[in-house]
Motif scaffolding. Structure first.
Motif, PDB file in Angstrom:
ATOM      1  N   ASP A 157       0.600  10.238  -0.269  1.00 13.49           N
ATOM      2  CA  ASP A 157       1.532   9.268   0.298  1.00 13.49           C
ATOM      3  C   ASP A 157       0.924   8.779   1.611  1.00 13.49           C
ATOM      4  O   ASP A 157       0.958   9.468   2.627  1.00 13.49           O
ATOM      5  CB  ASP A 157       2.889   9.931   0.530  1.00 13.49           C
ATOM      6  N   ILE A 158       0.345   7.573   1.602  1.00 15.22           N
ATOM      7  CA  ILE A 158      -0.473   7.083   2.711  1.00 15.22           C
ATOM      8  C   ILE A 158       0.357   6.252   3.689  1.00 15.22           C
ATOM      9  O   ILE A 158       1.118   5.370   3.288  1.00 15.22           O
ATOM     10  CB  ILE A 158      -1.647   6.249   2.177  1.00 15.22           C
ATOM     11  N   GLU A 159       0.189   6.553   4.965  1.00 18.19           N
ATOM     12  CA  GLU A 159       0.831   5.745   6.007  1.00 18.19           C
ATOM     13  C   GLU A 159      -0.048   4.548   6.366  1.00 18.19           C
ATOM     14  O   GLU A 159       0.424   3.420   6.472  1.00 18.19           O
ATOM     15  CB  GLU A 159       1.084   6.587   7.252  1.00 18.19           C
ATOM     16  N   LYS A 160      -1.338   4.783   6.565  1.00 22.25           N
ATOM     17  CA  LYS A 160      -2.233   3.690   6.922  1.00 22.25           C
ATOM     18  C   LYS A 160      -3.677   4.057   6.596  1.00 22.25           C
ATOM     19  O   LYS A 160      -4.032   5.235   6.468  1.00 22.25           O
ATOM     20  CB  LYS A 160      -2.109   3.348   8.411  1.00 22.25           C
ATOM     21  N   ILE A 161      -4.480   3.011   6.459  1.00 22.50           N
ATOM     22  CA  ILE A 161      -5.919   3.163   6.229  1.00 22.50           C
ATOM     23  C   ILE A 161      -6.639   2.316   7.270  1.00 22.50           C
ATOM     24  O   ILE A 161      -6.322   1.133   7.452  1.00 22.50           O
ATOM     25  CB  ILE A 161      -6.326   2.702   4.821  1.00 22.50           C
ATOM     26  N   SER A 162      -7.602   2.902   7.948  1.00 27.18           N
ATOM     27  CA  SER A 162      -8.397   2.194   8.944  1.00 27.18           C
ATOM     28  C   SER A 162      -9.847   2.134   8.484  1.00 27.18           C
ATOM     29  O   SER A 162     -10.388   3.133   7.993  1.00 27.18           O
ATOM     30  CB  SER A 162      -8.311   2.892  10.309  1.00 27.18           C
ATOM     31  N   ILE A 163     -10.459   0.964   8.635  1.00 28.90           N
ATOM     32  CA  ILE A 163     -11.846   0.744   8.202  1.00 28.90           C
ATOM     33  C   ILE A 163     -12.627   0.192   9.391  1.00 28.90           C
ATOM     34  O   ILE A 163     -12.299  -0.881   9.911  1.00 28.90           O
ATOM     35  CB  ILE A 163     -11.913  -0.233   7.012  1.00 28.90           C
ATOM     36  N   GLU A 184      -3.245  -3.341  -0.163  1.00 30.14           N
ATOM     37  CA  GLU A 184      -3.800  -3.882   1.074  1.00 30.14           C
ATOM     38  C   GLU A 184      -2.842  -3.758   2.257  1.00 30.14           C
ATOM     39  O   GLU A 184      -3.267  -3.776   3.412  1.00 30.14           O
ATOM     40  CB  GLU A 184      -4.197  -5.345   0.881  1.00 30.14           C
ATOM     41  N   SER A 185      -1.548  -3.654   1.976  1.00 27.57           N
ATOM     42  CA  SER A 185      -0.598  -3.535   3.081  1.00 27.57           C
ATOM     43  C   SER A 185      -0.776  -2.218   3.842  1.00 27.57           C
ATOM     44  O   SER A 185      -0.311  -2.083   4.974  1.00 27.57           O
ATOM     45  CB  SER A 185       0.840  -3.642   2.559  1.00 27.57           C
ATOM     46  N   LEU A 186      -1.449  -1.257   3.216  1.00 29.20           N
ATOM     47  CA  LEU A 186      -1.708   0.024   3.881  1.00 29.20           C
ATOM     48  C   LEU A 186      -2.900  -0.049   4.827  1.00 29.20           C
ATOM     49  O   LEU A 186      -3.077   0.816   5.682  1.00 29.20           O
ATOM     50  CB  LEU A 186      -1.964   1.124   2.839  1.00 29.20           C
ATOM     51  N   ILE A 187      -3.732  -1.075   4.662  1.00 28.02           N
ATOM     52  CA  ILE A 187      -4.941  -1.208   5.473  1.00 28.02           C
ATOM     53  C   ILE A 187      -4.585  -1.933   6.764  1.00 28.02           C
ATOM     54  O   ILE A 187      -4.411  -3.148   6.800  1.00 28.02           O
ATOM     55  CB  ILE A 187      -6.038  -1.954   4.706  1.00 28.02           C
TER      56      ILE A 187
END
Length: 277
Positions: A53-59, A94-97
């Motif tokens: 269950d992902i809150e956010k992804i940073s690249i 993509e909304s998680l990124i």
């Protein structure tokens, strides 16, 4: 007792904090296209985060120390963007990124002179950080009439039936284990309802501009079609006449607007209903 509770809460929070996942993708000199080896490593990482269950992804993109600051900043951004594109092609929401940033050069830190090339190679990279939700979100299933109930009722041409709980692994046409029982029930109904002719429509989530997603099994951009065919082949094996069915890939033309996993789906479009004698 209160102290024990606080210690337990802090320990649980600590465990979740430790579950932040990090992955690095390395690039050739002056390149922002990912190599085949690095892509394989990245797909393994994507498989590892599918059930989180992902809150956010940073690249974050980086370069080595050579070249001008403006060149390196642009190149590092291109590297970050290329990873975001791969995420999209493989059905990552993509909304998680929340961050896709080029950070420019990493200054060279010499350990031994002969290590310069190796160090620069490790600096040409994109860093991906996946932060899980804390605490985990409760699972809320959508409240809709089931496909089984719909198929057992009055059916007319043009009815579009979402096969609820027929969910797929991210990036594949393989069903999640909990979906097998539901598909078995639907196949039994369709065997009885031999008056229904239909088209199986496959869908994907999270791609850009209504594109299809990449099937990780074949590396072809036809995942929605592969999902529809998977259901078609299953129903044929269960004895349903292939003349009653067709299958098509709908790419990402019709997202449902909820959780991404519900867009990894198949639907039945009723094309003909024969009169029952």
């Amino acid at each position: 007792m209160k102290n024990v509770f606080l210690i337990s809460l802090l320990f649980t929070h600590f465990l979740w904090a430790q579950e932040e996942l990090k992955h690095e993708v390395f690039f050739e000199t002056d390149q922002f296209e990912i190599t085949e080896t690095e892509q394989s490593r990245l797909l393994v990482f994507l498989s590892a985060i599918e059930n989180i269950d992902i809150e956010k992804i940073s690249i974050y993109g980086f370069t080595d120390d050579r070249g001008s600051a403006s060149y390196n900043l642009a190149l590092s951004q291109k590297r970050a963007n290329s990873i975001k594109t791969i995420f999209s092609n493989n059905e990552v929401d993509e909304s998680l990124i929340t961050n896709v940033d080029g950070k420019g050069k990493i200054l060279l830190k010499l350990i031994q002179e002969e290590n310069i090339s190796k160090i620069r190679g490790l600096n040409r990279k994109v860093v991906i950080i996946v932060s899980p939700v804390f605490p985990p979100k409760p699972i809320v299933e959508p409240k809709v009439k089931t496909a089984k109930e719909t198929l057992e009722g009055d059916i007319k041409i043009g009815d579009n039936i979402v096969l609820d709980n027929i969910l797929f692994q991210t990036g594949y046409s393989y069903l999640l284990p909990e979906s097998i029982k539901t598909l078995e029930e639907i196949s039994k109904v369709l065997l009885k309802r031999d008056d229904i002719y239909f088209t199986i429509q496959g869908h994907v989530c999270c791609t850009q501009n209504s594109r299809d997603a990449i099937d990780r099994k074949t590396n072809k951009r036809n995942l929605s079609l592969a999902r529809a065919k998977h259901i078609y082949d299953y129903l044929v094996k269960k004895g349903i006449d292939s003349k009653r069915m067709k299958f098509v890939g709908m790419r990402r033309k019709f997202p449902l607007g909820g959780e991404a996993k519900y867009d990894r789906r198949v639907e039945i479009l009723v094309t003909y209903v024969s009169e029952i004698n």
